[in-house]
Design a protein around this motif. Structure first.
Motif, PDB file in Angstrom:
ATOM      1  N   LEU A 142      50.501  -2.074  10.826  1.00  0.00           N
ATOM      2  CA  LEU A 142      49.632  -1.140  11.527  1.00  0.00           C
ATOM      3  C   LEU A 142      50.420  -0.419  12.619  1.00  0.00           C
ATOM      4  N   MET A 143      50.594   0.874  12.454  1.00  0.00           N
ATOM      5  CA  MET A 143      51.440   1.655  13.338  1.00  0.00           C
ATOM      6  C   MET A 143      50.757   1.923  14.683  1.00  0.00           C
ATOM      7  N   PRO A 144      51.414   1.602  15.800  1.00  0.00           N
ATOM      8  CA  PRO A 144      50.866   1.972  17.114  1.00  0.00           C
ATOM      9  C   PRO A 144      50.827   3.489  17.286  1.00  0.00           C
ATOM     10  N   ARG A 145      49.934   3.934  18.133  1.00  0.00           N
ATOM     11  CA  ARG A 145      49.853   5.353  18.480  1.00  0.00           C
ATOM     12  C   ARG A 145      50.367   5.526  19.900  1.00  0.00           C
ATOM     13  N   VAL A 146      51.269   6.489  20.074  1.00  0.00           N
ATOM     14  CA  VAL A 146      51.874   6.751  21.384  1.00  0.00           C
ATOM     15  C   VAL A 146      51.422   8.120  21.866  1.00  0.00           C
ATOM     16  N   HIS A 147      50.864   8.167  23.071  1.00  0.00           N
ATOM     17  CA  HIS A 147      50.361   9.399  23.673  1.00  0.00           C
ATOM     18  C   HIS A 147      51.201   9.725  24.897  1.00  0.00           C
ATOM     19  N   LEU A 148      51.679  10.953  24.996  1.00  0.00           N
ATOM     20  CA  LEU A 148      52.494  11.384  26.135  1.00  0.00           C
ATOM     21  C   LEU A 148      51.641  12.188  27.106  1.00  0.00           C
ATOM     22  N   LYS A 149      51.583  11.730  28.366  1.00  0.00           N
ATOM     23  CA  LYS A 149      50.760  12.380  29.394  1.00  0.00           C
ATOM     24  C   LYS A 149      51.643  12.690  30.599  1.00  0.00           C
ATOM     25  N   ARG A 150      52.028  13.967  30.746  1.00  0.00           N
ATOM     26  CA  ARG A 150      53.015  14.342  31.755  1.00  0.00           C
ATOM     27  C   ARG A 150      52.427  14.542  33.145  1.00  0.00           C
ATOM     28  N   PHE A 151      51.112  14.556  33.279  1.00  0.00           N
ATOM     29  CA  PHE A 151      50.513  14.825  34.588  1.00  0.00           C
ATOM     30  C   PHE A 151      49.603  13.665  34.980  1.00  0.00           C
ATOM     31  N   PHE A 152      49.956  12.999  36.076  1.00  0.00           N
ATOM     32  CA  PHE A 152      49.288  11.774  36.491  1.00  0.00           C
ATOM     33  C   PHE A 152      47.818  12.010  36.822  1.00  0.00           C
ATOM     34  N   SER A 153      47.552  12.913  37.752  1.00  0.00           N
ATOM     35  CA  SER A 153      46.183  13.063  38.257  1.00  0.00           C
ATOM     36  C   SER A 153      45.174  13.468  37.184  1.00  0.00           C
ATOM     37  N   PRO A 154      45.442  14.518  36.382  1.00  0.00           N
ATOM     38  CA  PRO A 154      44.457  14.866  35.345  1.00  0.00           C
ATOM     39  C   PRO A 154      44.187  13.717  34.381  1.00  0.00           C
ATOM     40  N   PHE A 155      45.239  12.980  34.025  1.00  0.00           N
ATOM     41  CA  PHE A 155      45.038  11.871  33.097  1.00  0.00           C
ATOM     42  C   PHE A 155      44.187  10.774  33.725  1.00  0.00           C
ATOM     43  N   VAL A 156      44.554  10.337  34.933  1.00  0.00           N
ATOM     44  CA  VAL A 156      43.860   9.218  35.569  1.00  0.00           C
ATOM     45  C   VAL A 156      42.429   9.591  35.949  1.00  0.00           C
ATOM     46  N   LYS A 157      42.231  10.808  36.389  1.00  0.00           N
ATOM     47  CA  LYS A 157      40.903  11.197  36.863  1.00  0.00           C
ATOM     48  C   LYS A 157      39.973  11.649  35.745  1.00  0.00           C
ATOM     49  N   GLU A 158      40.537  12.210  34.663  1.00  0.00           N
ATOM     50  CA  GLU A 158      39.688  12.791  33.624  1.00  0.00           C
ATOM     51  C   GLU A 158      39.687  12.005  32.313  1.00  0.00           C
ATOM     52  N   GLU A 159      40.834  11.527  31.872  1.00  0.00           N
ATOM     53  CA  GLU A 159      40.912  10.853  30.572  1.00  0.00           C
ATOM     54  C   GLU A 159      40.777   9.332  30.676  1.00  0.00           C
ATOM     55  N   LEU A 160      41.417   8.741  31.677  1.00  0.00           N
ATOM     56  CA  LEU A 160      41.436   7.292  31.780  1.00  0.00           C
ATOM     57  C   LEU A 160      40.039   6.680  31.924  1.00  0.00           C
ATOM     58  N   PRO A 161      39.130   7.271  32.704  1.00  0.00           N
ATOM     59  CA  PRO A 161      37.782   6.669  32.802  1.00  0.00           C
ATOM     60  C   PRO A 161      37.085   6.556  31.455  1.00  0.00           C
ATOM     61  N   GLU A 162      37.277   7.528  30.590  1.00  0.00           N
ATOM     62  CA  GLU A 162      36.618   7.494  29.286  1.00  0.00           C
ATOM     63  C   GLU A 162      37.248   6.454  28.367  1.00  0.00           C
ATOM     64  N   LEU A 163      38.585   6.395  28.323  1.00  0.00           N
ATOM     65  CA  LEU A 163      39.219   5.451  27.401  1.00  0.00           C
ATOM     66  C   LEU A 163      39.123   4.004  27.899  1.00  0.00           C
ATOM     67  N   SER A 164      38.809   3.824  29.181  1.00  0.00           N
ATOM     68  CA  SER A 164      38.657   2.463  29.714  1.00  0.00           C
ATOM     69  C   SER A 164      37.190   2.059  29.890  1.00  0.00           C
ATOM     70  N   LYS A 165      36.293   2.886  29.435  1.00  0.00           N
ATOM     71  CA  LYS A 165      34.864   2.613  29.584  1.00  0.00           C
ATOM     72  C   LYS A 165      34.490   1.309  28.881  1.00  0.00           C
ATOM     73  N   ASN A 166      33.767   0.462  29.596  1.00  0.00           N
ATOM     74  CA  ASN A 166      33.294  -0.837  29.075  1.00  0.00           C
ATOM     75  C   ASN A 166      34.444  -1.777  28.707  1.00  0.00           C
ATOM     76  N   LYS A 167      35.607  -1.597  29.306  1.00  0.00           N
ATOM     77  CA  LYS A 167      36.744  -2.479  29.058  1.00  0.00           C
ATOM     78  C   LYS A 167      37.211  -3.110  30.363  1.00  0.00           C
ATOM     79  N   LYS A 168      37.908  -4.215  30.247  1.00  0.00           N
ATOM     80  CA  LYS A 168      38.502  -4.850  31.418  1.00  0.00           C
ATOM     81  C   LYS A 168      39.639  -3.961  31.904  1.00  0.00           C
TER      82      LYS A 168
END
Length: 236
Positions: A142-168
């Motif tokens: 099973l191949m891992p998926r690698v995502h490149l995110k060059r900008f810290f703030s947009p990723f942490v503030k906009e994308e990270l909350p959604e991908l970490s929803k209901n997770k530890k």
């Protein structure tokens, strides 16, 4: 190479493959295989099984394959990692694939050197090659998926909350007061900083998004060591 990783292009019929190039040379020179031998095989993102060598010449190997086994289960982990040095990244990608991590986000940070983002290691072909090596080592398909995110703030503030929803949510941080969890079974998002760690503002931004700072002890580890140590501790 503990597993011969197969791709669609290798199949010349539903149950036969023809291997060339590096895999062919490895089977002949390193494994010393010959017609009649059986090797462990697996199709990328599909099942595993065995391959019976039918014919070998200097440039190719024909095998009859039987793929009827499920690959190992993936870890319930999404790893968010500040982009490390290129040489270190090669080893980390191989280790992550071997450990069963399937979602990897490489992000920027104040302490990540800008030149790292121009490294050839981040090319799709290089990333693929190192992930393949990790899968072959661990006998996984099973191949891992690698995502490149060059900008810290947009990723942490906009994308990270959604991908970490209901997770530890765990932030690896050497100055934390809480010891890292052990024996986790729930879906987890683990964030690991660069050499020298996240700056205070970045730490606070992650904490504001619900990430709990945790430590694995007083020793300051290199990123490649910390990644393996943290994953091993969490999912022992």
């Amino acid at each position: 190479m503990n597993l011969i990783l197969l791709e669609d292009r290798d199949f010349i019929s539903p149950d036969r493959v023809r291997l060339q190039n590096d895999r062919c040379r490895h089977i002949i020179r390193v494994l010393g295989a010959k017609p009649g031998d059986t090797l462990v095989c697996g199709k990328k993102n599909a099942k595993m099984g065995t391959g019976l060598i039918l014919a070998i010449d200097r440039h190719s190997i024909d095998m009859q394959v039987r793929l009827d086994q499920a690959p190992p289960p993936p870890l319930p982990l999404t790893l968010v990692l500040a982009l490390p040095r290129p040489k270190m990244l090669k080893r980390i990608l191989q280790n992550l694939a071997s450990l069963g991590v399937k979602e990897i986000y490489l992000i920027n940070s104040r302490r990540v050197e800008k030149s790292f983002w121009g490294s050839g290691v981040l090319s799709e072909s290089d990333i693929q090659r190192h992930l393949d090596l990790g899968l072959c080592q661990a006998r996984d398909t099973l191949m891992p998926r690698v995502h490149l995110k060059r900008f810290f703030s947009p990723f942490v503030k906009e994308e990270l909350p959604e991908l970490s929803k209901n997770k530890k949510k765990i932030l690896a941080h050497p100055k934390a007061q809480t010891s890292c969890s052990v024996g986790v079974t729930s879906d987890t998002v683990l964030v690991i900083g660069p050499e020298g760690g996240f700056i205070d503002l970045e730490v606070q931004t992650l904490v504001d998004k619900g990430f709990e700072p945790m430590t694995i002890g007083v020793r300051i580890l290199r990123v490649e060591t910390a990644v393996t140590a943290l994953i091993s501790r969490l999912f022992t």
